[in-house]
Design an enzyme around this catalytic site. Structure first.
Site, PDB file in Angstrom:
ATOM      1  N   CYS A   1       0.874  -1.162   0.000  1.00 26.08           N
ATOM      2  CA  CYS A   1       0.000   0.000   0.000  1.00 26.08           C
ATOM      3  C   CYS A   1       0.912   1.213   0.000  1.00 26.08           C
ATOM      4  O   CYS A   1       2.127   1.091   0.216  1.00 26.08           O
ATOM      5  CB  CYS A   1      -0.908   0.029   1.227  1.00 26.08           C
ATOM      6  SG  CYS A   1      -2.190  -1.245   1.261  1.00 26.08           S
TER       7      CYS A   1
ATOM      8  N   GLY B   1      -1.149   1.050  -4.773  1.00 26.93           N
ATOM      9  CA  GLY B   1      -2.523   0.754  -4.388  1.00 26.93           C
ATOM     10  C   GLY B   1      -3.508   1.387  -5.335  1.00 26.93           C
ATOM     11  O   GLY B   1      -3.469   2.605  -5.535  1.00 26.93           O
TER      12      GLY B   1
ATOM     13  N   ASN C   1       0.638   0.571   5.767  1.00 26.29           N
ATOM     14  CA  ASN C   1       1.203  -0.263   4.708  1.00 26.29           C
ATOM     15  C   ASN C   1       1.783  -1.493   5.377  1.00 26.29           C
ATOM     16  O   ASN C   1       2.746  -1.392   6.140  1.00 26.29           O
ATOM     17  CB  ASN C   1       2.284   0.493   3.938  1.00 26.29           C
ATOM     18  CG  ASN C   1       3.029  -0.386   2.935  1.00 26.29           C
ATOM     19  OD1 ASN C   1       4.188  -0.134   2.630  1.00 26.29           O
ATOM     20  ND2 ASN C   1       2.381  -1.414   2.431  1.00 26.29           N
ATOM     21  N   GLY C   2       1.216  -2.650   5.102  1.00 25.21           N
ATOM     22  CA  GLY C   2       1.703  -3.878   5.701  1.00 25.21           C
ATOM     23  C   GLY C   2       0.570  -4.836   5.969  1.00 25.21           C
ATOM     24  O   GLY C   2      -0.536  -4.701   5.443  1.00 25.21           O
TER      25      GLY C   2
ATOM     26  N   TYR D   1       9.877  -5.883  -7.302  1.00 26.10           N
ATOM     27  CA  TYR D   1       8.579  -5.679  -7.953  1.00 26.10           C
ATOM     28  C   TYR D   1       7.790  -4.464  -7.465  1.00 26.10           C
ATOM     29  O   TYR D   1       7.230  -3.727  -8.262  1.00 26.10           O
ATOM     30  CB  TYR D   1       7.731  -6.942  -7.749  1.00 26.10           C
ATOM     31  CG  TYR D   1       6.349  -6.892  -8.351  1.00 26.10           C
ATOM     32  CD1 TYR D   1       6.162  -6.989  -9.735  1.00 26.10           C
ATOM     33  CD2 TYR D   1       5.221  -6.756  -7.553  1.00 26.10           C
ATOM     34  CE1 TYR D   1       4.886  -6.946 -10.289  1.00 26.10           C
ATOM     35  CE2 TYR D   1       3.946  -6.713  -8.092  1.00 26.10           C
ATOM     36  CZ  TYR D   1       3.787  -6.808  -9.468  1.00 26.10           C
ATOM     37  OH  TYR D   1       2.536  -6.757 -10.009  1.00 26.10           O
TER      38      TYR D   1
END
Length: 306
Positions: A8, A35, A107-108, A248
């Site tokens: 995210c 995201g 984020n996670g 990525y």
């Protein structure tokens, strides 16, 4: 094919006198690759937190009128790929908890929330259908409602956060950056004149004119208020950064762990050519992240890049 959705994007700024909602919009636009399901911005103005979020891409969600309506001197924003409890507006972030006491952007992913659930249930807090991010926010809010200051509240609940988290938190007058002890997900700190900016990746600093300062350390909490910037190392750092940020997730023009993401990918291609030589007519990347790898492979192998 199952998509990788462990990333995210978060962006935050403490900037009295700045158009913080607009700057957050641009920051989120730069982090759109992290995201694409939903996005949101929460703004603190000293009296309360205003928040707008919706499903869709950044350029679809925020109109000029909406950005102008989000007035304040600090803001956090979030672009979401779902990792818990599914997609949709219900779980879009930032999470706003405690009737506006706290906004949280995460984020996670917390693989286990048992500790958080047990804690909140023991305090009589309703937890049904709440995802990991919402549970974290509720745990902090519990202590804030008890009159505990923000720094202490976060420190108390930090051991309950078991998993990967790079967090930005906002109250009506404070901005907090927080990272798990392993530093699994990236979180960078920058400056815009004398103001403080945070982002998942340094590429978001470029578009708002901010300069990279450093990364938030694993296990570190940084609190920004009108009194200044305070750093607290809540837990000792145990770095275990996720390699897939380089492979990525991250944008190639970002710098992570002091390294250019583009150059790391290119070096991987060079190394691959040396370790695995084949006879081929051409090297063709499968965009987007494979392009630098293919460039490195073609250069080292002598096989044309097409």
């Amino acid at each position: 094919m199952t998509e990788l959705k462990e990333k995210c994007g978060v962006f935050g700024i403490y900037g009295p006198g700045l158009d913080v909602s607009r700057l957050t919009f641009y920051g989120l636009y730069a982090l759109q690759h992290r995201g694409q399901e939903s996005s949101g911005i929460a703004v603190g103005n000293g009296a309360l937190i205003n928040c707008h979020k919706n499903v869709g891409l950044v350029n679809q969600i925020y109109s000029e009128e909406r950005i102008k309506s989000l007035k304040g001197f600090l803001a956090i924003g979030h672009n979401r790929y779902s990792t818990s409890e599914g997609t949709g507006l219900l779980h879009a972030q930032p999470v706003v908890a405690g009737d506006g006491l706290l906004a949280l952007a995460h984020n996670g992913n917390l693989p286990s929330v048992t500790g958080l659930q047990n804690f909140l249930q023991s305090k009589g807090v309703e937890i049904s259908k709440k995802n990991d991010s919402e549970l974290m926010a509720e745990a902090i809010v519990y202590y804030l409602r008890e009159g505990v200051d923000l720094k202490t509240a976060i420190t108390k609940v930090f051991p309950l956060f078991t998993g990967a988290f790079s967090l930005l938190l906002a109250t009506k007058d404070a901005l907090v950056a927080l990272r798990d002890a392993c530093g699994i997900r990236p979180l960078a700190m920058g400056k815009l004149n004398n103001n403080v900016v945070f982002a998942s990746e340094s590429c978001a600093f470029h578009v708002v004119g901010a300069e990279f300062v450093r990364e938030v350390n694993p296990g570190e909490m940084i609190i920004v208020t009108g009194s200044g910037v305070e750093s607290v190392q809540i837990q000792p750092a145990k770095p275990k950064f996720d390699l897939f940020e380089f492979v990525y997730f991250a944008r190639p023009d970002s710098n992570i762990l002091g390294k250019s993401v583009y150059q790391v990918r290119r070096n991987c291609g060079t190394r691959l050519a040396r370790e695995y030589s084949i006879q081929a007519d051409m090297v063709i990347p499968v965009p987007e992240t494979a392009v630098p790898v293919a460039v490195g492979y073609a250069e080292a192998s002598g096989i044309p890049l097409e």
